[in-house]
Design an enzyme around this catalytic site. Structure first.
Site, PDB file in Angstrom:
ATOM      1  N   GLN A 185       0.810  -1.218   0.000  1.00  0.00           N
ATOM      2  CA  GLN A 185       0.000   0.000   0.000  1.00  0.00           C
ATOM      3  C   GLN A 185       0.842   1.267   0.000  1.00  0.00           C
ATOM      4  O   GLN A 185       0.349   2.345  -0.343  1.00  0.00           O
ATOM      5  CB  GLN A 185      -0.921   0.001   1.224  1.00  0.00           C
ATOM      6  CG  GLN A 185      -1.968  -1.095   1.233  1.00  0.00           C
ATOM      7  CD  GLN A 185      -3.033  -0.913   0.169  1.00  0.00           C
ATOM      8  OE1 GLN A 185      -3.309   0.197  -0.276  1.00  0.00           O
ATOM      9  NE2 GLN A 185      -3.638  -2.009  -0.254  1.00  0.00           N
ATOM     10  N   CYS A 330     -17.549  -9.870   4.106  1.00  0.00           N
ATOM     11  CA  CYS A 330     -18.768 -10.413   3.503  1.00  0.00           C
ATOM     12  C   CYS A 330     -18.473 -11.234   2.259  1.00  0.00           C
ATOM     13  O   CYS A 330     -19.174 -12.196   1.963  1.00  0.00           O
ATOM     14  CB  CYS A 330     -19.732  -9.279   3.174  1.00  0.00           C
ATOM     15  SG  CYS A 330     -19.036  -7.951   2.176  1.00  0.00           S
TER      16      CYS A 330
END
Length: 401
Positions: A185, A330
């Protein structure tokens, strides 16, 4: 902007970025015209080999390394696995089987360390504070006589906190312990000099900085002996066999050069948009910013909204044309919230209602306006249907607004 006007806003650049036009154009000839195998000695192959050499030099220059210290991989996860497993293997050969990491690393690091624990290694998982930081002293105090590796991410992929890498590197060098950082990142967003920062091994990934998916690199400091990742041919100085992915390697070289030449300007302009986004979204009741407000990637916004569920928030935003990510897993079929958010002390309920918006230099002021206009409406709608929010308001006497 008319609140009913719908547009598409991509705000998930921490997950992947669009391939830049410059990187794409540089790669295209190596699919059709200069398609030779870079290991072949005829001119078509040698042209490809020269392109690989040039890109290796560009990647090295971007992080303050030497060309011979750069090994091309398929991406960040492979680089992390290679660095950690092979250093662990070398350490075990001399009786050093202790590894130090943090409890909120990317799963490419955490799962690798857990794998090594099953092989008899001892792993210390340093706890991060509520901002997602560890102190250099924590690392110093954890190092033992049998420590072979410290692996600490440069910047967290979910909450954007930037770790004190130079200070940790200095301690590791003094203690003669190898230091690896997952900088997936950080590269292109934070100035990096592996020499000045005492970094021994560094992982990076192309698709986080406008190169294609499936290409990355591992920096290995000269003098560090590391075993082969893939056996076979002589590619990557015999360490990683397999025909080179020349188009993607070329694209990575262009993309990383472009990314690092404008870091200061990018940090200034993107941080302004990030801060405006954070300021406006925190006006929504019962919200909190996750991660350090100052030691933070310029494009990262991670906010928790009490009383709603992350997957519903993502799907609702998608219907409004906003692509983002959540603090709950999820997509994996798991009901567990993000391990990163739990590591910084968030309750399960709060972690489940978290939203990550990751912007970059392509994000316009109009995009920010649209997010600011849309998110409060979506949150209000979801809360109006949430039994959890109703209970929170009743129990804590919060005005439902």
């Amino acid at each position: 902007m008319n609140s009913t006007e719908k547009r598409f806003v991509y705000a998930d650049n921490a997950a992947t970025t669009r391939v830049s036009e410059a990187a794409l154009n540089a790669a295209l000839p190596y699919f059709r015209e200069s398609y030779g195998n870079a290991s072949s000695i005829y001119s078509l192959g040698m042209n490809a080999a020269r392109a690989v050499v040039s890109s290796r030099a560009k990647v090295a220059e971007a992080i303050g390394a030497k060309s011979g210290e750069i090994y091309f991989t398929s991406g960040g996860s492979e680089s992390d696995n290679w660095a950690i497993k092979c250093v662990a293997e070398s350490g075990a050969a001399v009786g050093k089987k202790h590894i130090i990491t943090t409890n909120f690393e990317h799963h490419a690091v955490l799962h690798t360390c857990q794998y090594l624990e099953k092989k008899g290694f001892r792993v210390t998982y340093l706890p991060v504070d509520s901002m997602g930081l560890i102190s250099p002293e924590q690392v110093k105090n954890a190092i033992c006589e049998d420590t072979c590796l410290v692996t600490v991410m440069f910047a967290n992929n979910e909450i954007g906190t930037i770790l004190p890498i130079p200070e940790i590197g200095k301690i590791c060098r003094e203690k003669k312990v190898l230091f690896h950082t997952d900088a997936v990142q950080a590269v292109g967003n934070v100035p990096i000099d592996v020499s000045k920062m005492n970094i021994d091994l560094l992982s990076l990934s192309g698709h986080k900085l406008h190169a294609p998916k499936g290409i990355g690199a591992l920096y290995i400091r000269s003098g560090i002996k590391i075993s082969n990742l893939i056996h076979g041919g002589a590619q990557e100085r015999t360490k990683r066999a397999g025909t080179e992915n020349v188009p993607s390697i070329v694209a990575l070289g262009v993309a990383i050069s472009d990314a690092v030449k404008s870091i200061e300007e990018k940090q200034r302009s993107v941080s302004e948009k990030r801060d405006r986004l954070i300021s406006e979204l925190l006006k929504i009741s019962e919200t909190r910013l996750n991660g350090d407000p100052e030691k933070r990637l310029c494009g990262n916004v991670n906010i928790s909204f009490r009383g709603i569920e992350g997957e519903s928030l993502l799907l609702s935003l998608d219907l409004e044309g906003i692509a983002a990510s959540s603090g709950s897993a999820c997509t994996s079929g798991s009901l567990d919230p993000s391990h990163v958010l739990l590591a910084i002390g968030l309750p399960h309920e709060t972690a489940h209602g978290s939203l990550r918006l990751s912007i970059n230099e392509e994000t316009s002021d109009e995009d920010i306006d649209y997010i600011i206009d849309t998110v409060p409406r979506v949150v209000k709608k979801l809360r109006s249907m949430s039994p959890l929010w109703e209970r929170i308001c009743r129990d804590e006497k919060i005005a439902d607004r």
